[in-house]
Design an enzyme around this catalytic site. Sequence first.
Site, PDB file in Angstrom:
ATOM      1  N   ARG A   1     -28.695 -13.306  32.718  1.00  0.00           N
ATOM      2  CA  ARG A   1     -29.142 -12.423  32.981  1.00  0.00           C
ATOM      3  C   ARG A   1     -30.912 -12.182  33.120  1.00  0.00           C
ATOM      4  O   ARG A   1     -31.157 -12.722  32.126  1.00  0.00           O
ATOM      5  CB  ARG A   1     -28.585 -11.208  32.111  1.00  0.00           C
ATOM      6  CG  ARG A   1     -29.171  -9.716  32.271  1.00  0.00           C
ATOM      7  CD  ARG A   1     -28.230  -9.090  33.520  1.00  0.00           C
ATOM      8  NE  ARG A   1     -28.610  -7.649  33.451  1.00  0.00           N
ATOM      9  CZ  ARG A   1     -27.866  -6.897  34.526  1.00  0.00           C
ATOM     10  NH1 ARG A   1     -27.150  -7.638  35.472  1.00  0.00           N
ATOM     11  NH2 ARG A   1     -28.364  -5.807  34.581  1.00  0.00           N
TER      12      ARG A   1
ATOM     13  N   GLU B   1      -5.883  -6.555   3.555  1.00  0.00           N
ATOM     14  CA  GLU B   1      -6.237  -7.856   2.461  1.00  0.00           C
ATOM     15  C   GLU B   1      -7.294  -7.610   1.679  1.00  0.00           C
ATOM     16  O   GLU B   1      -7.898  -8.857   0.793  1.00  0.00           O
ATOM     17  CB  GLU B   1      -6.643  -9.146   3.191  1.00  0.00           C
ATOM     18  CG  GLU B   1      -5.350  -9.501   4.218  1.00  0.00           C
ATOM     19  CD  GLU B   1      -4.069 -10.136   3.404  1.00  0.00           C
ATOM     20  OE1 GLU B   1      -4.323 -10.263   2.307  1.00  0.00           O
ATOM     21  OE2 GLU B   1      -3.144 -10.313   4.201  1.00  0.00           O
TER      22      GLU B   1
ATOM     23  N   GLY C   1     -25.227  -2.414  29.593  1.00  0.00           N
ATOM     24  CA  GLY C   1     -24.145  -1.554  30.247  1.00  0.00           C
ATOM     25  C   GLY C   1     -22.811  -2.415  30.320  1.00  0.00           C
ATOM     26  O   GLY C   1     -21.671  -2.032  30.189  1.00  0.00           O
TER      27      GLY C   1
ATOM     28  N   SER D   1      -6.432   0.159  -2.662  1.00  0.00           N
ATOM     29  CA  SER D   1      -7.175  -0.778  -3.355  1.00  0.00           C
ATOM     30  C   SER D   1      -6.495  -1.003  -4.801  1.00  0.00           C
ATOM     31  O   SER D   1      -6.499  -2.104  -5.346  1.00  0.00           O
ATOM     32  CB  SER D   1      -8.669  -0.421  -3.371  1.00  0.00           C
ATOM     33  OG  SER D   1      -9.079  -0.392  -2.152  1.00  0.00           O
TER      34      SER D   1
ATOM     35  N   GLY E   1       2.918  -3.063   8.199  1.00  0.00           N
ATOM     36  CA  GLY E   1       2.982  -3.769   9.470  1.00  0.00           C
ATOM     37  C   GLY E   1       4.470  -4.290   9.699  1.00  0.00           C
ATOM     38  O   GLY E   1       4.836  -4.523   8.667  1.00  0.00           O
TER      39      GLY E   1
ATOM     40  N   THR F   1     -11.240  -4.066   5.693  1.00  0.00           N
ATOM     41  CA  THR F   1     -10.412  -3.197   4.984  1.00  0.00           C
ATOM     42  C   THR F   1      -9.115  -3.735   4.321  1.00  0.00           C
ATOM     43  O   THR F   1      -8.651  -3.938   3.061  1.00  0.00           O
ATOM     44  CB  THR F   1      -9.994  -1.799   5.286  1.00  0.00           C
ATOM     45  OG1 THR F   1     -11.431  -1.039   5.791  1.00  0.00           O
ATOM     46  CG2 THR F   1      -9.441  -0.867   4.582  1.00  0.00           C
TER      47      THR F   1
ATOM     48  N   THR G   1       0.850  -1.249  -0.050  1.00  0.00           N
ATOM     49  CA  THR G   1      -0.093  -0.085  -0.114  1.00  0.00           C
ATOM     50  C   THR G   1       0.744   1.503   0.031  1.00  0.00           C
ATOM     51  O   THR G   1       1.935   1.197   0.664  1.00  0.00           O
ATOM     52  CB  THR G   1      -0.929  -0.083   1.397  1.00  0.00           C
ATOM     53  OG1 THR G   1      -1.604  -1.107   1.244  1.00  0.00           O
ATOM     54  CG2 THR G   1      -1.711   1.317   1.347  1.00  0.00           C
TER      55      THR G   1
END
Length: 692
Positions: free
Chosen positions: A365, A475, A452, A192, A225, A473, A186
């Site tokens: 719950r 790969e 919560g 892309s 990376g 997003t 990239t």
Amino acid sequence: MESRRGMNPMTEEESSELAAMRRIQRLSSHISPAMTAPPSLPLVQAETCSSRAKKLEVNGQALSLYMKGKHMDIQEKVYEFFNSRPDLQTPIEISKDDHRELCMNQLLGLVREAGIRPFKYVADDPEKYFAIMEAVGSVDMSLGIKMGVQYSLWGGSVINLGTKKHRDKYFDGIDNLDYTGCFAMTELHHGSNVQGLQTTATFDPLKDEFVIDTPHDGAIKWWIGNAAVHGKFATVFARLILPTHDSKGVSDMGVHAFIVPIRDMKTHQTLPGVEIQDCGHKVGLNGVDNGALRFRSVRIPRDNLLNRFGDVSRDGKYTSSLPTINKRFGATLGELVGGRVGLAYASVGVLKISATIAIRYSLLRQQFGPPKQPEVSILDYQSQQHKLMPMLASTYAYHFATVYLVEKYSEMKKTHDEQLVADVHALSAGLKSYVTSYTAKSLSVCREACGGHGYAAVNRFGSLRNDHDIFQTFEGDNTVLLQQVAADLLKRYKEKFQGGTLTVTWSYLRESMNTYLSQPNPVTARWEGEDHLRDPKFQLDAFRYRTSRLLQNVAARLQKHSKTLGGFGAWNRCLNHLLTLAESHIETVILAKFIEAVKNCPEPSARAALKLACDLYALDRIWKDIGTYRNVDYVAPNKAKAIHKLTEYLCFQVRNVAKELVDAFELPDHVTRAPIAMQSDAYSQYTQVVGF
Ligand SMILES: Cc1cc2nc3c(=O)[nH]c(=O)nc-3n(C[C@H](O)[C@H](O)[C@H](O)COP(=O)(O)OP(=O)(O)OC[C@H]3O[C@@H](n4cnc5c(N)ncnc54)[C@H](O)[C@@H]3O)c2cc1C
């Protein structure tokens, strides 16, 4: 806030009676280790469900056995290692820099101490590699991605795009982490659109070297990376520029991959001509050190060209077994589908974790209830079931589909069969985009379904959601990948009419296209019996019909619009239609695999539980798209109503076996460590977390 007020006004007497019952229930749930279901079928359900609603007794062991992956042993080894090393477990609060160091140490520990060598499996046994990745990702998703960068991206590019000389030189160093590396594709201006990359690699025949250059800021490699801190090498994707003897002086041979050392092996200092910056704190995955790389006339030997699909001789001549730039580019990207397969598979792992936490909590719950009766489990509310039960059914569906994908990918790596390559390419693009989008949305649903307490970091939804989000997003962006699936379908559709063959995944189109072209049957469109609606043939036919219809229509629309708008404009005019087509196709493949998995399950009660989930998956999808089916009278109004009612009933039936279905994922304790998922002693676990 305060939503309880006014809903169920109670007398003081009623409320103290209820409180006492609640205390007794809590106490008894502390005594029993198993998750306790509410004592009786609550009214909420009794009203909505008919007397057919008998609970299926599922043989949990048989179901777990059926779901067990082939490589549980190596996954256990990963879990054991990290359980024995609390110092390598990621705390809830950690700074970016500490997280990066911890993540590197986790990887080093895995490889050098636990002796797990993922690279060997990237090369020889991808199924095992993906199993390790799933296990490692459940320890910390950053670690899973860091491992993926090192072995699947950097390592994978060397062994898949290079030749023997590269494997001989780099394999061991990559394997033992001496040669940490990056995958630098990239750029700032191009993500892309890989064919638009601007970094150059110009051959210098005098010195027998390539010169790597970043021609402008837009060509800086971005998001890479392992680049910011740990990487010593990078596979750099750059345009190969060769000198020519014509008036142009140079020739652009398209994007190729090159091994470029970026840091000194001994001192770890950045090498001359290379500039590295840190991409900084991210929304998630902060254990991975993403960086930006700029190259200023960096020289590398000619041998550093990864030359499997194209080579340059000593005198600067280009050779390739593939005739065109496009074909070479396709072959290069084709070798990189493993990353997508891994992400689809890992995303199902995340979905399993998050569904497990939310469902276990929802069983435990209790809120509200009929007057003078105990409160009911929140999973007995129809709305909660509708949030979570189709999700549980989908998790099973995606599990079987991605297991199939991994098997096909492994077969492809062994046989290199051309049709299989094409099949796996489209299937991995489709499943990666479909599953990761679904999981990303589900993470928010699960968080909300836990109220919560779902928002407490210790209960994991925040980190899961943030870490997983980017799966949509990298790969390959999901919207872009779905277009590849649609393009592939159109290509095959065209080939079919020219007498070509359809590969396995697409062969259903031949039959369903004929059904589609012969118009819906007005008699079957009215059939509404449960047996008919739960018949796999009806379900699969309905999915296939929808895909065929979308395909046929979009092909006609593209043809019409291309006359005035040209190919690009017509594609854009039909883009949403194309994306729906791709999703419809992927859903069809997923359903077919699920139906097959139900059929193959040997134990009757486990098979029955799977059949419930499979029917829910199919009918819920049909119901969600009922407008399409109604528009063309594939489904008459009475049938649409019956589908809706049956979907609700199935939601309830799946809720009744939800515990068994979730338990069968057999997620290790550390994965469901979220206190709210800790079954009987959830609240005591939880209060400890905040220090009581
Ligand atoms: C955490 C992280 C780690 C990464 N790691 C690496 C790495 O190690 N190595 C590496 O090389 N890269 C890496 N990347 C980069 C990643 O692969 C790219 O971000 C990705 O390919 C998308 O490219 P982009 O960001 O330029 O998005 P764009 O392509 O600009 O997309 C932006 C938006 O435009 C839409 N869009 C684009 N084209 C089309 C189209 N044709 N039709 C319709 N919509 C379109 C997309 O759907 C998207 O919504 C990483 C990124 C991140 C965030």
